[in-house]
Design a protein around this motif. Sequence first.
Motif: not given
Length: 174
Positions: A88-110
């Motif tokens: 909420s406080q960082y990734y949303h505004p940083h992605s709007i500003a141009g940072e290329e943010i990605r998420i690797l969710d490993v909840t149900d995987r290796h």
Amino acid sequence: MLLAGDAWSARFETFRQEAWRLETLPQYLMPQEAEDFAAFSDGTRIDPRTVSNEYTERLRRQVTEGRSQGRVHIVTRPLSEYLRFEFSQYYHPHSIAGEEIRILDVTDRHNPLEGVPDFWIFDNSEVVLMNYHPDGRQINREVHEGDIAPFIQYRQTAIAESVPFAEYVKGLDA
């Protein structure tokens, strides 16, 4: 070599093409975030479209200069309170500003990057290890003195296995 202060900050001003980070922890206990984290936990939210600070201005400038900054954060659900704050406080505004943010969710995987430490890589030529205690308290930042080829491969794997931040948060109550 350990990095702090101006030597650390300079990395973000002097990289030529790309600065990229792998984040692996469910929380980072950074003293300068304590007040904002407490406010978030109490229900305070920001409008990410209106955030303008030194970090977002640097990101915007880098984009106009043709330089990129990105990261992949490895997560599991349910998201920790800290991750909800960070989204909420960082990734949303940083992605709007141009940072290329990605998420690797490993909840149900290796986790293809199990055991890989947090790090930054600058211009495919320098790796800085971000050393933390298991609870997210930072120990130090250390310039990696060995072969950087494995870190380039870690970055490639992280990007290939992750999804863009905006795609990940669709439908999340972040």
